[in-house]
Design a protein around this motif. Structure first.
Motif, PDB file in Angstrom:
ATOM      1  N   GLY A   4      -5.074  10.387  10.810  1.00  0.00           N
ATOM      2  CA  GLY A   4      -5.078  11.592   9.988  1.00  0.00           C
ATOM      3  C   GLY A   4      -5.316  11.351   8.517  1.00  0.00           C
ATOM      4  N   SER A   5      -5.824  10.176   8.175  1.00  0.00           N
ATOM      5  CA  SER A   5      -6.047   9.817   6.782  1.00  0.00           C
ATOM      6  C   SER A   5      -7.533   9.723   6.490  1.00  0.00           C
ATOM      7  N   GLY A   6      -7.883   9.856   5.201  1.00  0.00           N
ATOM      8  CA  GLY A   6      -9.256   9.663   4.784  1.00  0.00           C
ATOM      9  C   GLY A   6      -9.609   8.199   4.655  1.00  0.00           C
ATOM     10  N   PRO A   7     -10.888   7.893   4.403  1.00  0.00           N
ATOM     11  CA  PRO A   7     -11.325   6.499   4.268  1.00  0.00           C
ATOM     12  C   PRO A   7     -10.828   5.885   2.970  1.00  0.00           C
ATOM     13  N   VAL A   8     -10.813   4.549   2.934  1.00  0.00           N
ATOM     14  CA  VAL A   8     -10.383   3.855   1.728  1.00  0.00           C
ATOM     15  C   VAL A   8     -11.369   4.121   0.612  1.00  0.00           C
ATOM     16  N   GLY A   9     -10.881   4.010  -0.623  1.00  0.00           N
ATOM     17  CA  GLY A   9     -11.679   4.361  -1.783  1.00  0.00           C
ATOM     18  C   GLY A   9     -12.612   3.267  -2.251  1.00  0.00           C
ATOM     19  N   ARG A  10     -13.299   3.552  -3.352  1.00  0.00           N
ATOM     20  CA  ARG A  10     -14.311   2.647  -3.881  1.00  0.00           C
ATOM     21  C   ARG A  10     -13.724   1.318  -4.351  1.00  0.00           C
ATOM     22  N   GLU A  11     -12.423   1.331  -4.682  1.00  0.00           N
ATOM     23  CA  GLU A  11     -11.829   0.096  -5.204  1.00  0.00           C
ATOM     24  C   GLU A  11     -11.852  -1.035  -4.185  1.00  0.00           C
ATOM     25  N   LEU A  12     -12.048  -0.700  -2.911  1.00  0.00           N
ATOM     26  CA  LEU A  12     -12.120  -1.734  -1.872  1.00  0.00           C
ATOM     27  C   LEU A  12     -13.553  -2.018  -1.424  1.00  0.00           C
ATOM     28  N   ALA A  13     -14.521  -1.387  -2.071  1.00  0.00           N
ATOM     29  CA  ALA A  13     -15.912  -1.514  -1.625  1.00  0.00           C
ATOM     30  C   ALA A  13     -16.412  -2.955  -1.687  1.00  0.00           C
ATOM     31  N   ALA A  19       0.855  -1.195   0.000  1.00  0.00           N
ATOM     32  CA  ALA A  19       0.000   0.000   0.000  1.00  0.00           C
ATOM     33  C   ALA A  19       0.879   1.230   0.000  1.00  0.00           C
ATOM     34  N   GLU A  20       0.355   2.322  -0.549  1.00  0.00           N
ATOM     35  CA  GLU A  20       1.116   3.564  -0.565  1.00  0.00           C
ATOM     36  C   GLU A  20       0.194   4.760  -0.329  1.00  0.00           C
ATOM     37  N   LEU A  21       0.762   5.784   0.266  1.00  0.00           N
ATOM     38  CA  LEU A  21       0.092   7.074   0.439  1.00  0.00           C
ATOM     39  C   LEU A  21       0.957   8.095  -0.277  1.00  0.00           C
ATOM     40  N   SER A  22       0.537   8.469  -1.462  1.00  0.00           N
ATOM     41  CA  SER A  22       1.334   9.346  -2.309  1.00  0.00           C
ATOM     42  C   SER A  22       1.313  10.780  -1.801  1.00  0.00           C
ATOM     43  N   ALA A  23       2.332  11.522  -2.183  1.00  0.00           N
ATOM     44  CA  ALA A  23       2.370  12.938  -1.845  1.00  0.00           C
ATOM     45  C   ALA A  23       1.137  13.626  -2.422  1.00  0.00           C
ATOM     46  N   GLY A  24       0.425  14.373  -1.596  1.00  0.00           N
ATOM     47  CA  GLY A  24      -0.775  15.059  -2.038  1.00  0.00           C
ATOM     48  C   GLY A  24      -2.047  14.255  -1.909  1.00  0.00           C
ATOM     49  N   ALA A  25      -1.949  12.934  -1.679  1.00  0.00           N
ATOM     50  CA  ALA A  25      -3.134  12.095  -1.525  1.00  0.00           C
ATOM     51  C   ALA A  25      -3.640  12.173  -0.087  1.00  0.00           C
ATOM     52  N   SER A  26      -4.917  11.934   0.086  1.00  0.00           N
ATOM     53  CA  SER A  26      -5.511  12.021   1.420  1.00  0.00           C
ATOM     54  C   SER A  26      -5.667  10.672   2.087  1.00  0.00           C
ATOM     55  N   THR A  27      -5.554   9.592   1.322  1.00  0.00           N
ATOM     56  CA  THR A  27      -5.746   8.259   1.886  1.00  0.00           C
ATOM     57  C   THR A  27      -4.849   7.257   1.168  1.00  0.00           C
ATOM     58  N   PRO A  28      -4.410   6.217   1.848  1.00  0.00           N
ATOM     59  CA  PRO A  28      -3.571   5.215   1.186  1.00  0.00           C
ATOM     60  C   PRO A  28      -4.377   4.349   0.236  1.00  0.00           C
ATOM     61  N   ARG A  29      -3.668   3.734  -0.705  1.00  0.00           N
ATOM     62  CA  ARG A  29      -4.319   2.840  -1.664  1.00  0.00           C
ATOM     63  C   ARG A  29      -3.500   1.571  -1.805  1.00  0.00           C
ATOM     64  N   GLU A  30      -4.153   0.516  -2.232  1.00  0.00           N
ATOM     65  CA  GLU A  30      -3.457  -0.735  -2.502  1.00  0.00           C
ATOM     66  C   GLU A  30      -2.653  -0.616  -3.792  1.00  0.00           C
ATOM     67  N   VAL A  31      -1.428  -1.126  -3.771  1.00  0.00           N
ATOM     68  CA  VAL A  31      -0.618  -1.247  -4.984  1.00  0.00           C
ATOM     69  C   VAL A  31      -0.703  -2.708  -5.420  1.00  0.00           C
ATOM     70  N   LYS A  32      -1.255  -2.939  -6.576  1.00  0.00           N
ATOM     71  CA  LYS A  32      -1.496  -4.301  -7.024  1.00  0.00           C
ATOM     72  C   LYS A  32      -0.321  -4.829  -7.829  1.00  0.00           C
ATOM     73  N   ALA A  33      -0.109  -6.122  -7.723  1.00  0.00           N
ATOM     74  CA  ALA A  33       0.936  -6.777  -8.505  1.00  0.00           C
ATOM     75  C   ALA A  33       0.487  -6.912  -9.949  1.00  0.00           C
ATOM     76  N   GLY A  34       1.440  -6.922 -10.854  1.00  0.00           N
ATOM     77  CA  GLY A  34       1.097  -7.048 -12.260  1.00  0.00           C
ATOM     78  C   GLY A  34       0.568  -8.413 -12.632  1.00  0.00           C
ATOM     79  N   ALA A  35       0.876  -9.436 -11.825  1.00  0.00           N
ATOM     80  CA  ALA A  35       0.488 -10.811 -12.163  1.00  0.00           C
ATOM     81  C   ALA A  35      -0.502 -11.389 -11.157  1.00  0.00           C
TER      82      ALA A  35
END
Length: 292
Positions: free
Chosen positions: A235-244, A26-42
């Motif tokens: 201090g982070s926002g909620p997870v996004g729709r991709e995890l719904a 998972a990563e929280l990019s500069a400027g992002a408000s919440t972390p996201r999953e980084v998916k593997a290519g395979a």
């Protein structure tokens, strides 16, 4: 801490095989408000794929702080040696990484299982069906401080039984750290290297620290409601729709929470120079980021 830093966490595994359900990124990019999953290519990550992804990040020279949940070294402070009674000599933790690689180099995807069955070394480990004569549940200095500072018990790398074991993951992780450093010496591995503001810095983390900071205590997180509550406390926002509609594993939630937690605490200069860390501990054992 550099304002453009990306905060990343990897939930690691020492299991045999190549594609692992136990690895989550998972990563929280500069400027992002919440972390996201980084998916593997395979579909699922391999350990090698994680290493290669990190090397690609390093080439981009984007400041990136990456936390891994395995031990970067073995206990040394308590006995003055990794394996007291054996004729091995290691000047630093990196020397031990070389030793791990020597004993396991034929294994794919950084697997390190043969190390704990090595004649002589096996006597220091407790694994299924075998308890070595020299086995003790030894802990590093940072793991002892982890308990003292209220973050709970850490499992010994010499204890290889049960879901909380970290030894095999740590030995495979040491192989990966060695690989990173040889492929790109500019990859910083803390505490031996300082934070790299122009590339990748790798640190050791303990996910429970961030769950506790987020109000969850030691309990694992396995649903979106609990995850979002902890993220909010960090201090982070909620997870996004991709995890719904996704089954949320504790591997993924640990990675997401750790990424958010790293952003919250990484600017504290005291954590980069922990006052309870001795020179011997830093040289031979490494340190868990977040333990003062």
């Amino acid at each position: 801490m550099h304002e453009d830093t990306t905060y990343t966490a990897v939930d690691w595994t020492g299991a045999r095989g190549k594609r692992h359900s136990g690895i989550a990124v998972a990563e929280l990019s500069a400027g992002a408000s919440t972390p996201r999953e980084v998916k593997a290519g395979a579909g699922r990550w391999s350990r090698q794929a994680v290493a290669d992804w990190i090397l690609a990040l390093a080439e981009q020279q984007q400041p990136t702080l990456i936390g891994f949940d395995f031990s970067f070294g073995l206990p040394h402070v308590d006995c003055g040696d990794y394996f007291p009674g054996l004729d091995y000599s290691f000047g630093t933790a990196a020397d031990f990484w070389d030793f791990v690689e020597e004993k396991t180099a034929g294994e794919p995807d950084f697997y390190a299982g043969p190390l704990v069955k090595e004649p002589g070394l096996e006597q220091y480990f407790h694994r299924p069906g075998f308890r070595g004569e020299c086995y003790e549940k030894r802990l590093r200095r940072c793991e002892q401080e982890n308990l003292t500072q209220g973050f709970g018990w850490s499992e010994s790398c010499f204890h290889l039984i049960g879901p909380s074991q970290v030894g095999l993951a740590s030995f495979s992780g040491m192989r990966m750290l060695r690989y990173l450093k040889r492929k790109n010496p500019e990859v910083a591995i803390w505490p031996w290297d300082p934070f790299n503001p122009h590339g990748v810095t790798v640190i050791e983390i303990y996910a429970r620290v961030f769950r506790i900071m987020g109000g969850q205590g030691s309990l694992k997180i396995r649903d979106r409601q609990a995850l979002n509550a902890v993220l909010e406390n960090l201090g982070s926002g909620p997870v996004g729709r991709e995890l719904a509609n996704k089954d949320i594993t504790d591997h993924l939630t640990d990675a997401l929470v750790t990424a958010a937690g790293l952003k919250k605490i990484a600017g504290d200069p005291g954590l980069w120079a922990p006052e309870t860390a001795t020179p011997e501990a830093l040289r031979y054992e490494g340190w868990t980021f977040g333990i003062r």
